[in-house]
Design an enzyme around this catalytic site. Structure first.
Site, PDB file in Angstrom:
ATOM      1  N   LYS A 142      27.796 -94.936  31.028  1.00  0.00           N
ATOM      2  CA  LYS A 142      27.962 -94.465  29.858  1.00  0.00           C
ATOM      3  C   LYS A 142      29.421 -95.057  29.057  1.00  0.00           C
ATOM      4  O   LYS A 142      30.220 -94.827  29.944  1.00  0.00           O
ATOM      5  CB  LYS A 142      28.006 -92.858  29.840  1.00  0.00           C
ATOM      6  CG  LYS A 142      28.245 -92.290  28.149  1.00  0.00           C
ATOM      7  CD  LYS A 142      27.611 -90.958  28.546  1.00  0.00           C
ATOM      8  CE  LYS A 142      28.086 -90.132  27.137  1.00  0.00           C
ATOM      9  NZ  LYS A 142      27.567 -88.778  27.385  1.00  0.00           N
ATOM     10  N   ARG A 198      16.074 -88.388  31.595  1.00  0.00           N
ATOM     11  CA  ARG A 198      16.443 -88.995  33.050  1.00  0.00           C
ATOM     12  C   ARG A 198      15.274 -89.940  33.044  1.00  0.00           C
ATOM     13  O   ARG A 198      14.130 -89.856  32.670  1.00  0.00           O
ATOM     14  CB  ARG A 198      16.158 -87.944  33.994  1.00  0.00           C
ATOM     15  CG  ARG A 198      17.431 -87.157  34.257  1.00  0.00           C
ATOM     16  CD  ARG A 198      17.277 -86.410  35.119  1.00  0.00           C
ATOM     17  NE  ARG A 198      18.154 -85.250  35.401  1.00  0.00           N
ATOM     18  CZ  ARG A 198      18.107 -84.150  36.036  1.00  0.00           C
ATOM     19  NH1 ARG A 198      17.164 -84.060  37.026  1.00  0.00           N
ATOM     20  NH2 ARG A 198      19.086 -83.317  35.902  1.00  0.00           N
ATOM     21  N   ARG A 205      28.555 -82.928  25.197  1.00  0.00           N
ATOM     22  CA  ARG A 205      27.241 -82.252  24.905  1.00  0.00           C
ATOM     23  C   ARG A 205      26.868 -81.386  26.058  1.00  0.00           C
ATOM     24  O   ARG A 205      27.484 -81.539  27.006  1.00  0.00           O
ATOM     25  CB  ARG A 205      26.135 -83.166  24.701  1.00  0.00           C
ATOM     26  CG  ARG A 205      26.020 -83.769  23.397  1.00  0.00           C
ATOM     27  CD  ARG A 205      24.950 -85.065  23.467  1.00  0.00           C
ATOM     28  NE  ARG A 205      23.753 -84.071  23.225  1.00  0.00           N
ATOM     29  CZ  ARG A 205      22.608 -84.248  24.175  1.00  0.00           C
ATOM     30  NH1 ARG A 205      22.795 -85.305  25.096  1.00  0.00           N
ATOM     31  NH2 ARG A 205      21.421 -83.724  24.149  1.00  0.00           N
TER      32      ARG A 205
HETATM   33  C1  BTN Z   1      28.923 -86.364  25.005  1.00  0.00           C
HETATM   34  O1  BTN Z   1      28.747 -85.382  25.883  1.00  0.00           O
HETATM   35  O2  BTN Z   1      28.277 -87.514  25.141  1.00  0.00           O
HETATM   36  C2  BTN Z   1      29.430 -86.214  23.775  1.00  0.00           C
HETATM   37  C3  BTN Z   1      31.145 -86.584  23.927  1.00  0.00           C
HETATM   38  C4  BTN Z   1      31.780 -86.420  22.744  1.00  0.00           C
HETATM   39  C5  BTN Z   1      33.223 -86.577  23.012  1.00  0.00           C
HETATM   40  C6  BTN Z   1      34.165 -86.633  21.813  1.00  0.00           C
HETATM   41  S1  BTN Z   1      35.787 -87.084  22.131  1.00  0.00           S
HETATM   42  C7  BTN Z   1      36.368 -86.702  20.451  1.00  0.00           C
HETATM   43  C8  BTN Z   1      35.473 -85.569  20.007  1.00  0.00           C
HETATM   44  N1  BTN Z   1      36.374 -84.087  20.597  1.00  0.00           N
HETATM   45  C9  BTN Z   1      35.647 -83.651  21.344  1.00  0.00           C
HETATM   46  O3  BTN Z   1      36.115 -82.428  21.727  1.00  0.00           O
HETATM   47  N2  BTN Z   1      34.504 -84.186  21.569  1.00  0.00           N
HETATM   48  C10 BTN Z   1      34.402 -85.374  20.693  1.00  0.00           C
END
Ligand code: BTN
Length: 315
Positions: free
Chosen positions: A177, A310, A112
């Protein structure tokens, strides 16, 4: 490359000659493939004169046959830029949804707010579910929060009890996380569109250098290696159930469950939108999944992909 890895995955020594014979290539071609493998996948391979080649750690690789009874068709890739990006390519080619894309590794895993998602080879789950949505906005109502519940319950299926959600869709164990969710959309959300539900779960990762926040993995939490094929099958089932129910009821039947699992419910937080900061107390979420904050005695709602939460120091 995957064939060579499959031969090496037991973590035993294999001679260049034996590997070459099994692959139908010369010993020097084996050596070249091994060099490429090390460079592309970041795996460490021991080379010992007279004994051959050995992976520094045994690997469990994803197995397409293991997904044959899955409720969604699963397409397995070895290394991709991002499973979400691959999903978009498939949508553009007209591949009919629903289907799932998984990969052993992502070279440009997307998180994100423009962040990178750490995606080492054969350690975690990198998963994108593609859905066609033609029911209008109701079908997208708080969808990412419902996906969060499906991921949370998948983790519970594997014995992780202390998992919780942080708005909008971080999955945490304590303050670390363990999984992230990135929903991306193409088409007209008010009419026909495709939604790509990208999910990253830290499964067997035990060390990482590129993660910019506290993190953990299923293996670190349970003390055991976890079969990633099983995680993907369980995730498919949980998502299917949650998404079917969501298509009928929208977010209303998940509202209470979501707030119950929200780790920062009732806490003092700062909501960040770029450099802008709002301090308040978390009241919960509304029917669209927007965050409800009490700010100076006034109830306000916030939504949008660029916001992050946060804990305030005094909370
Ligand atoms: C976040 O930042 O919390 C979201 C992360 C999401 C990661 C997943 S891995 C599979 C899919 N492909 C990506 O490039 N991103 C999501």
């Amino acid at each position: 490359m995957l064939t060579l890895l499959k031969l090496l995955k037991d973590g035993h020594f294999h001679s260049g000659q034996a590997l070459g014979a099994q692959l139908g290539i010369s010993r020097s071609a084996v050596w070249k493939q091994l060099q490429r493998l090390e460079a592309d996948s970041n795996l460490s391979i021991h080379k010992v004169r007279g004994r051959g080649y050995q992976l520094a750690f045994p690997l469990d690789l994803l197995d397409e046959a293991g997904f044959s009874n899955s409720c969604y068709p699963v397409h397995l890739h070895e290394i991709v830029d991002s499973t979400n990006a691959e999903a978009f390519r498939q949508i553009n080619k007209g591949h009919s949804a629903p289907y799932v894309i998984v990969a052993e590794q992502q070279n440009a895993g997307r998180g994100r707010r423009g962040r990178n998602w750490e995606s080492p080879f054969a350690q975690n789950v990198y998963y994108s579910l593609v859905l066609r949505v033609d029911g209008g906005l109701r079908q997208l109502e708080a969808l990412s929060l419902v996906v969060g519940l499906a991921v949370l319950n998948t983790l519970k299926d594997f014995g992780l009890q202390a998992v919780g959600l942080k708005w909008p869709n971080d999955v945490l164990v304590g303050d670390k996380k363990i999984a992230g969710i990135l929903l991306e959309l193409v088409g007209d959300p008010a009419d026909v569109c495709h939604v790509v539900i990208g999910i990253g779960i830290n499964v067997n990762m035990r060390t990482a250098t590129g993660v910019g926040q506290p993190w953990t993995s299923m293996s670190l939490e349970t003390g055991m290696r976890v079969e990633r094929n099983e995680v993907i099958n369980a995730l498919n089932k949980r998502l299917k159930n949650y998404l079917n129910a969501h298509a009928v009821t929208g977010f209303s039947s998940f509202h209470a469950e979501w707030e119950k699992n929200h780790v920062w419910q009732g806490r003092d937080v700062s909501l960040m939108a770029g450099l802008h900061q709002v301090d308040g107390v978390v009241v919960g979420v509304d029917q669209q999944g927007a965050l409800r904050l009490c700010v100076n005695g006034e109830l306000r709602t916030y939504s949008g992909g660029e916001l992050s939460l946060r804990l305030r120091d005094d909370s």
